[in-house]
Design a protein around this motif. Structure first.
Motif, PDB file in Angstrom:
ATOM      1  N   VAL A 219      16.344 -26.921  37.439  1.00  0.00           N
ATOM      2  CA  VAL A 219      17.690 -26.578  37.883  1.00  0.00           C
ATOM      3  C   VAL A 219      18.292 -25.659  36.833  1.00  0.00           C
ATOM      4  CG1 VAL A 219      20.009 -27.452  38.366  1.00  0.00           C
ATOM      5  CG2 VAL A 219      18.013 -28.756  39.133  1.00  0.00           C
ATOM      6  N   ALA A 220      18.690 -24.464  37.251  1.00  0.00           N
ATOM      7  CA  ALA A 220      19.369 -23.518  36.365  1.00  0.00           C
ATOM      8  C   ALA A 220      20.822 -23.430  36.842  1.00  0.00           C
ATOM      9  CB  ALA A 220      18.699 -22.151  36.415  1.00  0.00           C
ATOM     10  N   GLU A 221      21.717 -24.064  36.095  1.00  0.00           N
ATOM     11  CA  GLU A 221      23.121 -24.181  36.507  1.00  0.00           C
ATOM     12  C   GLU A 221      23.987 -24.301  35.260  1.00  0.00           C
ATOM     13  OE1 GLU A 221      26.449 -24.220  38.042  1.00  0.00           O
ATOM     14  OE2 GLU A 221      25.033 -24.480  39.712  1.00  0.00           O
ATOM     15  N   ASP A 222      25.055 -23.508  35.175  1.00  0.00           N
ATOM     16  CA  ASP A 222      25.912 -23.535  34.002  1.00  0.00           C
ATOM     17  C   ASP A 222      27.125 -24.455  34.144  1.00  0.00           C
ATOM     18  OD1 ASP A 222      26.892 -21.532  35.910  1.00  0.00           O
ATOM     19  OD2 ASP A 222      28.394 -21.049  34.394  1.00  0.00           O
TER      20      ASP A 222
ATOM     21  N   ASN B 293      21.328 -21.343  31.770  1.00  0.00           N
ATOM     22  CA  ASN B 293      21.492 -19.924  32.088  1.00  0.00           C
ATOM     23  C   ASN B 293      20.138 -19.302  32.404  1.00  0.00           C
ATOM     24  OD1 ASN B 293      20.274 -18.805  29.591  1.00  0.00           O
ATOM     25  ND2 ASN B 293      22.075 -19.702  28.591  1.00  0.00           N
ATOM     26  N   GLY B 294      20.191 -18.057  32.844  1.00  0.00           N
ATOM     27  CA  GLY B 294      18.977 -17.371  33.260  1.00  0.00           C
ATOM     28  C   GLY B 294      17.998 -17.105  32.136  1.00  0.00           C
ATOM     29  N   ILE B 295      18.504 -16.887  30.930  1.00  0.00           N
ATOM     30  CA  ILE B 295      17.604 -16.656  29.791  1.00  0.00           C
ATOM     31  C   ILE B 295      16.764 -17.900  29.541  1.00  0.00           C
ATOM     32  CG2 ILE B 295      17.503 -16.249  27.295  1.00  0.00           C
ATOM     33  CD1 ILE B 295      20.022 -14.472  27.649  1.00  0.00           C
ATOM     34  N   GLU B 296      17.418 -19.069  29.550  1.00  0.00           N
ATOM     35  CA  GLU B 296      16.685 -20.325  29.355  1.00  0.00           C
ATOM     36  C   GLU B 296      15.673 -20.540  30.480  1.00  0.00           C
ATOM     37  OE1 GLU B 296      19.482 -23.534  28.916  1.00  0.00           O
ATOM     38  OE2 GLU B 296      20.402 -22.635  27.153  1.00  0.00           O
ATOM     39  N   ALA B 297      16.041 -20.174  31.697  1.00  0.00           N
ATOM     40  CA  ALA B 297      15.133 -20.337  32.842  1.00  0.00           C
ATOM     41  C   ALA B 297      13.892 -19.468  32.678  1.00  0.00           C
ATOM     42  CB  ALA B 297      15.856 -20.008  34.151  1.00  0.00           C
ATOM     43  N   THR B 298      14.095 -18.217  32.284  1.00  0.00           N
ATOM     44  CA  THR B 298      12.940 -17.325  32.144  1.00  0.00           C
ATOM     45  C   THR B 298      12.047 -17.748  30.977  1.00  0.00           C
ATOM     46  OG1 THR B 298      14.181 -15.723  30.792  1.00  0.00           O
ATOM     47  CG2 THR B 298      14.114 -15.343  33.182  1.00  0.00           C
ATOM     48  N   ASP B 299      12.628 -18.350  29.950  1.00  0.00           N
ATOM     49  CA  ASP B 299      11.829 -18.826  28.813  1.00  0.00           C
ATOM     50  C   ASP B 299      11.012 -20.059  29.178  1.00  0.00           C
ATOM     51  OD1 ASP B 299      12.804 -16.805  27.214  1.00  0.00           O
ATOM     52  OD2 ASP B 299      14.287 -18.061  26.195  1.00  0.00           O
ATOM     53  N   ILE B 300      11.637 -21.028  29.839  1.00  0.00           N
ATOM     54  CA  ILE B 300      10.972 -22.315  30.077  1.00  0.00           C
ATOM     55  C   ILE B 300       9.824 -22.201  31.091  1.00  0.00           C
ATOM     56  CG2 ILE B 300      12.474 -23.218  31.917  1.00  0.00           C
ATOM     57  CD1 ILE B 300      12.331 -25.947  30.344  1.00  0.00           C
ATOM     58  N   VAL B 301       9.904 -21.246  32.019  1.00  0.00           N
ATOM     59  CA  VAL B 301       8.821 -21.132  33.007  1.00  0.00           C
ATOM     60  C   VAL B 301       7.506 -20.683  32.384  1.00  0.00           C
ATOM     61  CG1 VAL B 301      10.356 -20.770  34.989  1.00  0.00           C
ATOM     62  CG2 VAL B 301       9.428 -18.783  33.768  1.00  0.00           C
ATOM     63  N   GLU B 302       7.568 -20.131  31.174  1.00  0.00           N
ATOM     64  CA  GLU B 302       6.335 -19.751  30.479  1.00  0.00           C
ATOM     65  C   GLU B 302       5.704 -20.945  29.770  1.00  0.00           C
ATOM     66  OE1 GLU B 302       7.170 -16.430  27.951  1.00  0.00           O
ATOM     67  OE2 GLU B 302       7.212 -15.049  29.631  1.00  0.00           O
ATOM     68  N   LYS B 303       6.500 -21.975  29.524  1.00  0.00           N
ATOM     69  CA  LYS B 303       6.034 -23.145  28.789  1.00  0.00           C
ATOM     70  C   LYS B 303       5.661 -24.305  29.698  1.00  0.00           C
ATOM     71  CE  LYS B 303       9.058 -21.883  25.020  1.00  0.00           C
ATOM     72  NZ  LYS B 303      10.414 -21.471  25.129  1.00  0.00           N
ATOM     73  N   LYS B 304       6.234 -24.333  30.886  1.00  0.00           N
ATOM     74  CA  LYS B 304       6.038 -25.459  31.799  1.00  0.00           C
ATOM     75  C   LYS B 304       5.955 -24.930  33.230  1.00  0.00           C
ATOM     76  CE  LYS B 304       8.160 -29.928  32.798  1.00  0.00           C
ATOM     77  NZ  LYS B 304       9.310 -30.806  32.554  1.00  0.00           N
ATOM     78  N   LYS B 305       5.063 -25.519  34.029  1.00  0.00           N
ATOM     79  CA  LYS B 305       4.897 -25.092  35.421  1.00  0.00           C
ATOM     80  C   LYS B 305       5.927 -25.804  36.298  1.00  0.00           C
ATOM     81  CE  LYS B 305       1.801 -25.438  39.350  1.00  0.00           C
ATOM     82  NZ  LYS B 305       2.787 -26.140  40.168  1.00  0.00           N
TER      83      LYS B 305
ATOM     84  N   PRO C 153      26.337 -17.243  33.055  1.00  0.00           N
ATOM     85  CA  PRO C 153      26.511 -16.350  31.906  1.00  0.00           C
ATOM     86  C   PRO C 153      25.158 -15.991  31.295  1.00  0.00           C
ATOM     87  CG  PRO C 153      26.983 -18.607  31.281  1.00  0.00           C
ATOM     88  CD  PRO C 153      26.730 -18.613  32.770  1.00  0.00           C
ATOM     89  N   GLU C 154      25.176 -15.097  30.346  1.00  0.00           N
ATOM     90  CA  GLU C 154      23.977 -14.645  29.629  1.00  0.00           C
ATOM     91  C   GLU C 154      23.089 -13.785  30.528  1.00  0.00           C
ATOM     92  OE1 GLU C 154      23.772 -15.504  26.340  1.00  0.00           O
ATOM     93  OE2 GLU C 154      25.483 -16.846  26.518  1.00  0.00           O
TER      94      GLU C 154
END
Length: 145
Positions: A23-26, A50-62, A73-74
């Motif tokens: 869930v990506a929600e601010d 935020n979207g930055i956190e979403a784009t980062d975490i998808v590389e670490k976890k499926k 924001p961000e």
């Protein structure tokens, strides 16, 4: 035969459709709402703000499914979706979550690479039905492989 209606929250969708959900929600209120509903139907989602956190975490976890707030924001959900779609990862289903229910908003979500969208405030049955549909599609994809 029992004709008692089944509440969408009484169905344990998490066992029927074991999906790893992000869930990506601010907004804190919206975070609590969607996390509470998802937990009641059997999921333990991961939360980013935020979207930055979403784009980062998808590389670490499926993740099988991402509920992506469109306005954050961000980096907003549209930009984050575009960035995720460019990554060399197993692509998740991305559902835009937006307070705007205009047809132009739906078009913007789809053009950014989202698979679907749901408007806020969302209906619990709508969320359960959407997860059921995605779960069935995932099962079919695995059968066809």
């Amino acid at each position: 035969m029992n004709n008692t209606p089944v509440s969408p929250l009484s169905i344990d969708l998490g066992q029927r459709y074991p999906l790893n959900i992000l869930v990506a929600e601010d907004n804190v209120f919206n975070q609590k709402l969607i996390l509470t509903v998802l937990k009641k139907i059997g999921y333990i989602p991961t939360l980013v703000e935020n979207g930055i956190e979403a784009t980062d975490i998808v590389e670490k976890k499926k993740f099988d499914l991402i509920f992506m707030d469109v306005q954050m924001p961000e980096m907003d959900g549209l930009e984050a979706t575009l960035a995720i779609r460019k990554k060399s990862i197993e692509q998740p289903i991305i559902v835009g979550v937006t307070a705007n229910a205009m047809s132009s908003d739906r078009i913007r979500c789809i053009e950014a690479g989202m698979d679907n969208y749901i408007s806020k405030p969302f209906n619990i049955r709508q969320l359960s039905d959407l997860i059921s549909q995605i779960g069935e599609e995932r099962i079919q994809q695995k059968v066809l492989r």
